[in-house]
Design an enzyme around this catalytic site. Sequence first.
Site, PDB file in Angstrom:
ATOM      1  N   LYS A 165     -15.678  61.154  49.942  1.00  0.00           N
ATOM      2  CA  LYS A 165     -16.743  60.166  50.091  1.00  0.00           C
ATOM      3  C   LYS A 165     -16.652  59.121  48.969  1.00  0.00           C
ATOM      4  O   LYS A 165     -15.682  58.399  48.918  1.00  0.00           O
ATOM      5  CB  LYS A 165     -18.087  60.897  50.129  1.00  0.00           C
ATOM      6  CG  LYS A 165     -18.098  62.067  51.152  1.00  0.00           C
ATOM      7  CD  LYS A 165     -17.974  61.573  52.557  1.00  0.00           C
ATOM      8  CE  LYS A 165     -17.557  62.540  53.628  1.00  0.00           C
ATOM      9  NZ  LYS A 165     -17.727  63.940  53.538  1.00  0.00           N
TER      10      LYS A 165
ATOM     11  N   TYR B 223     -25.765  69.590  54.347  1.00  0.00           N
ATOM     12  CA  TYR B 223     -24.695  69.195  55.271  1.00  0.00           C
ATOM     13  C   TYR B 223     -24.472  70.334  56.284  1.00  0.00           C
ATOM     14  O   TYR B 223     -24.291  71.486  55.888  1.00  0.00           O
ATOM     15  CB  TYR B 223     -23.423  68.901  54.461  1.00  0.00           C
ATOM     16  CG  TYR B 223     -22.215  68.614  55.312  1.00  0.00           C
ATOM     17  CD1 TYR B 223     -22.254  67.650  56.314  1.00  0.00           C
ATOM     18  CD2 TYR B 223     -21.027  69.302  55.120  1.00  0.00           C
ATOM     19  CE1 TYR B 223     -21.155  67.383  57.089  1.00  0.00           C
ATOM     20  CE2 TYR B 223     -19.906  69.036  55.892  1.00  0.00           C
ATOM     21  CZ  TYR B 223     -19.986  68.076  56.885  1.00  0.00           C
ATOM     22  OH  TYR B 223     -18.891  67.824  57.660  1.00  0.00           O
TER      23      TYR B 223
ATOM     24  N   ASP C 243     -24.644  70.343  45.413  1.00  0.00           N
ATOM     25  CA  ASP C 243     -23.698  69.388  45.980  1.00  0.00           C
ATOM     26  C   ASP C 243     -24.164  68.001  45.564  1.00  0.00           C
ATOM     27  O   ASP C 243     -25.264  67.574  45.928  1.00  0.00           O
ATOM     28  CB  ASP C 243     -23.682  69.550  47.506  1.00  0.00           C
ATOM     29  CG  ASP C 243     -22.656  68.671  48.186  1.00  0.00           C
ATOM     30  OD1 ASP C 243     -22.408  67.561  47.697  1.00  0.00           O
ATOM     31  OD2 ASP C 243     -22.116  69.097  49.235  1.00  0.00           O
TER      32      ASP C 243
HETATM   33  N1  LCS Z   1     -20.944  67.890  51.228  1.00  0.00           N
HETATM   34  C1  LCS Z   1     -21.591  66.849  51.780  1.00  0.00           C
HETATM   35  C2  LCS Z   1     -22.914  66.440  51.229  1.00  0.00           C
HETATM   36  C3  LCS Z   1     -21.019  66.185  52.862  1.00  0.00           C
HETATM   37  O1  LCS Z   1     -21.690  65.155  53.396  1.00  0.00           O
HETATM   38  C4  LCS Z   1     -19.765  66.609  53.365  1.00  0.00           C
HETATM   39  C5  LCS Z   1     -19.117  65.948  54.520  1.00  0.00           C
HETATM   40  C6  LCS Z   1     -19.141  67.711  52.761  1.00  0.00           C
HETATM   41  C7  LCS Z   1     -19.760  68.315  51.683  1.00  0.00           C
HETATM   42  C8  LCS Z   1     -17.821  68.236  53.219  1.00  0.00           C
HETATM   43  O2  LCS Z   1     -16.813  67.427  52.734  1.00  0.00           O
HETATM   44  P1  LCS Z   1     -15.365  67.328  53.418  1.00  0.00           P
HETATM   45  O3  LCS Z   1     -14.867  68.724  53.559  1.00  0.00           O
HETATM   46  O4  LCS Z   1     -15.553  66.662  54.730  1.00  0.00           O
HETATM   47  O5  LCS Z   1     -14.572  66.529  52.430  1.00  0.00           O
HETATM   48  N2  LCS Z   1     -19.958  65.075  55.236  1.00  0.00           N
HETATM   49  C9  LCS Z   1     -19.676  64.474  56.364  1.00  0.00           C
HETATM   50  C10 LCS Z   1     -20.622  63.767  57.115  1.00  0.00           C
HETATM   51  O6  LCS Z   1     -21.808  63.605  56.827  1.00  0.00           O
HETATM   52  N3  LCS Z   1     -20.042  63.252  58.180  1.00  0.00           N
HETATM   53  O7  LCS Z   1     -18.722  63.630  58.263  1.00  0.00           O
HETATM   54  C11 LCS Z   1     -18.404  64.444  57.111  1.00  0.00           C
END
Ligand code: LCS
Length: 389
Positions: A204, A107, A179
Amino acid sequence: MGIHTLAIHAGEAPDPTTGALVPPLHLANTFFLGSAEDGAAIFAGEKDGFVYSRWGNPTVALLEKRIAALEHAPAALATASGMAAISTAILNIVRAGDHVIAAQAIYPSTYHLFANELRALGIETTFVDATDPQNIARAIVPNTKLIYLESPGNPILALCDLRAIATIARDAKIISITDNTFATPINQQPLDFGIDVVVHSATKYFGGHGDAVGGVIVGSREFIKQCANEPLRFFGGILSPFNAYLILRGIQTLPLRMERHNANARAIAQFLQTHRAVEWVAYPGLPSHPQYALAQKQMRGFGGMVCFELKGGINSGARLMNAVKLCSLAVSLGDTRTLIVHPASTTHSVVTRAERIAQGVSDGLVRLSVGLEDVEDIIADLERGLEKK
Ligand code: LCS
């Protein structure tokens, strides 16, 4: 107990004051300590009890128990977002002068965290193609303290061989984190392969309905206690009880939702693979995925994320985004509704083009977070969009 039962019941106890079956939403930010003696015992760690919601909250604690059960983990710690989970877990391991090995296809905000924020704190990261465990073994230096993975990786769905890399890490006495956001514990439980720590964006699939932001760290009791007492407590990225409540509500249907995400995504990947406007499709459940054999070995289902490259590159990508109607043009993933995004112009704008290409994110790449709608309707929308493009 089975995964559907755990998703509904793990960690619960009926509310003793009302008998309510649905866990209460505890908004209190501070808690009665009882007597001066009890207060002292709680502060000394000799007695259990909630003190202050930055240190622990009953609604958040229930979510932590639920997720630990699903991940086959001794303990879990909820955080304000996925990034808070990732940064808290990392800061619990590394200090200035330490070295990290990270998978390069991760990410982009996590990539940025290593490449910029942690570098500024004196923590160096080597990014490697982690699809070959030997690249990780070769990158180990005497001050390597952490191996950081994402499998499947966002967005190109590259896999890491979790068992092989966990063995390399353990032999070298290095902590491994993966992750597990894309897979969820329904499709993959990395601790069972010897990985030390799992992080999630609970925003998610755990929440699952596009209405909560949160994160979680899972691991040993000792690791989780340290994260709670040091980086989380003092950097302060805690989960709000309301978001914990929403995520707990979502988790009850996680196993059921994942069955449908898995099935819908597989059908869509198969449809895209035969479409003349599509150059290639990446989905770990397709025999054409370069790591299909590994996917069969370490995953029970292959998730709801599909990537594909359009013939015609960046302009075809933009035309498809504007042509679809049921699929929503939006970042994030794991929602009930299907989300479509063009990473080059959105999620990956935080990294340079060269870094993006090195991560496998080509100009015409489209990422689908396949939702729970009738798959025929999603396919019809994509078909219409692909014809117009
Ligand atoms: N890890 C993964 C694999 C993610 O896809 C995301 C966010 C995060 C961690 C971070 O999580 P958050 O802090 O946003 O809860 N992924 C996003 C994406 O692919 N598009 O927008 C957010």
